[in-house]
Scaffold this motif. Structure first.
Motif, mmCIF file in Angstrom:
data_model
loop_
_atom_site.group_PDB
_atom_site.id
_atom_site.type_symbol
_atom_site.label_atom_id
_atom_site.label_comp_id
_atom_site.label_asym_id
_atom_site.label_seq_id
_atom_site.Cartn_x
_atom_site.Cartn_y
_atom_site.Cartn_z
ATOM 1 N N GLY A 1 -40.028 127.311 0.572
ATOM 2 C CA GLY A 1 -40.419 126.390 -0.503
ATOM 3 C C GLY A 1 -41.556 125.486 -0.086
ATOM 4 O O GLY A 1 -42.077 125.573 1.032
ATOM 5 N N GLY B 1 -28.455 127.278 -6.684
ATOM 6 C CA GLY B 1 -29.804 126.721 -6.729
ATOM 7 C C GLY B 1 -30.061 125.814 -7.917
ATOM 8 O O GLY B 1 -31.151 125.251 -8.042
ATOM 9 N N GLU C 1 -34.162 126.888 -3.383
ATOM 10 C CA GLU C 1 -34.793 128.207 -3.300
ATOM 11 C C GLU C 1 -33.833 129.255 -2.746
ATOM 12 O O GLU C 1 -33.880 130.421 -3.128
ATOM 13 C CB GLU C 1 -36.045 128.145 -2.417
ATOM 14 C CG GLU C 1 -37.194 127.314 -2.984
ATOM 15 C CD GLU C 1 -37.976 128.068 -4.058
ATOM 16 O OE1 GLU C 1 -37.843 129.293 -4.156
ATOM 17 O OE2 GLU C 1 -38.721 127.398 -4.817
#
Lengths: 267, 267
Positions: free
Chosen positions: B163, B98, B241
């Motif tokens: 997200g 991420g 995410e």
């Protein structure tokens, strides 16, 4: 047995017209016969009818023609079998030489044998469609009508007819402004898509509180945009500019209620 | 005889890809191959591909799928016969767990045999169409790209993918905002109509000067509205995410240039 004065079927255009004619209904027409097309009325002397028709066609977004009467005829079977154009709006403005001289509820006394009546599309017709598509029209929730404004945009002049574009305004959230744009674009007979949105100054509107005709009092709330559609009241301005010996229009938001159903599938 | 370093046919997507691959073209792709579809790139490990595909379909306005590669394949003949997805964007961001760790021009060294590449629709594809329909895109006149913003709107989560919605913004006059809404709505594969307009706060955008990625510097001028479209960069946020062990995306406005022509009749 007494019948309440307002006891009529508000969804039935024929019943609405009868109630208007009898004086049982005297309000604006935006909350009645909502499944049916409504129209603006502009009646001009026959000698000016061809020029006015051409003016409407040159400014079709504001002035989409729904029907034109024969000279002197107060009927217009194409929009409603039993209509009396001189009575069924329930409110008229009479202009002489471009000056408004009276606003009768019934125009029979001033109707002339040479008048040709134009019925022009009205944005009230798409309001039910917008709501069916999920657009919140807050002014209707608040029992108001949409406000109108005279813009700084010139229409295309034809013969004696000219003047500024008039618009109607609805206060919408951004998502509803987008949805209303997409939906209304499908209905050119009811003005089609907005002409502007978001910035009143784009149309030369200095103050949204100063509406044309003085009705339409709904104010923008935070998170809303003003969305402006071309308006059939443009025809009233043009008829005034033309200084016709006589011109009769509907008054304020007292529209011609027709028997033409709104397009199926959208409401 | 010397050939100028930038001597290639900017209208030909194959020539553009070769120039990118050779380092002869290192700019953003919004002003090249304008008659052809461009796409976002998001490559995820095969074990997450099904969930990411479902995430795209659940958020199809932001993430319309143009093509999906076979696992480990850097080719995608459905969009361009000779494409190398690990080279032809000309700019990549590599995320590990991420976190963006590098932004190579060529991603071959980090491409893995289990990566599945998604090419997702991009609003660059409709910019040529908007211009052909009379919409002025001032940011293009100023050799800029559209700005992007992370909004406060949640996407529909699927598996590890979730997200906020990312949007692209164009500064348009009200009339062009309406026209662009009507035109872009015809192209759901390039994000369809705007998601909002006029009021940045509607999307939780506090300051238009603070764009995602830092590019897109065109500022609103008086008489313009900000118009916001869903953006494929939403997929980058979701991939971050999800904290995937590896994820490779295009970098900034270096898009995948395809051989798919824009729909005929609109440009």
């Amino acid at each position: 047995m007494t019948v309440p004065a307002d006891n009529f079927d508000r969804d039935d255009p024929r019943a609405v017209r009868r109630a208007i004619r009898d004086g049982r209904f005297t309000g604006f027409t935006n909350q009645v016969a909502r499944g049916y097309v409504q129209g603006n009325l502009v009646a001009v002397p026959a000698e000016h009818a061809a020029a006015f028709e051409a003016y409407c066609r040159a400014n079709a977004a504001a002035l989409p023609i729904l029907g034109i009467s024969a000279p002197g005829e107060r009927t217009l079977p194409a929009i409603a079998e039993d209509i009396d154009l001189a009575r069924d709006a329930g409110g008229y403005t009479v202009f002489r030489d471009g000056v408004p001289v009276e606003t009768p509820r019934d125009a029979r006394a001033v109707w002339r044998d040479d008048l040709v009546a134009f019925v022009l599309g009205c944005s009230f017709s798409f309001e039910a469609i917008l709501q069916a598509n999920g657009v919140r029209l807050r002014h209707l929730d608040e029992n108001d009508v949409s406000a109108m404004y005279v813009t700084d945009r010139d229409t295309v002049p034809v013969g004696p007819f000219c003047g500024k574009l008039v618009v109607s305004m609805r206060a919408l959230t951004p998502a509803d402004a987008i949805r209303a744009t997409l939906v209304s674009a499908r209905y050119p007979q009811f003005h089609g898509p907005p002409v502007s949105l978001g910035l009143p100054a784009d149309l030369g509107i200095a103050d949204l509180a100063e509406s044309y005709g003085g009705h339409g009092l709904t104010r923008l709330q935070p998170g809303e945009l003003p969305v402006f559609w071309p308006c059939g009241a443009t025809g009233q301005i043009a008829a005034r500019e033309a200084q016709l010996p006589i011109c009769i229009t509907h008054h304020k938001a007292h529209m011609i209620v027709t028997d033409l159903p709104l397009p199926a599938g959208d409401i």
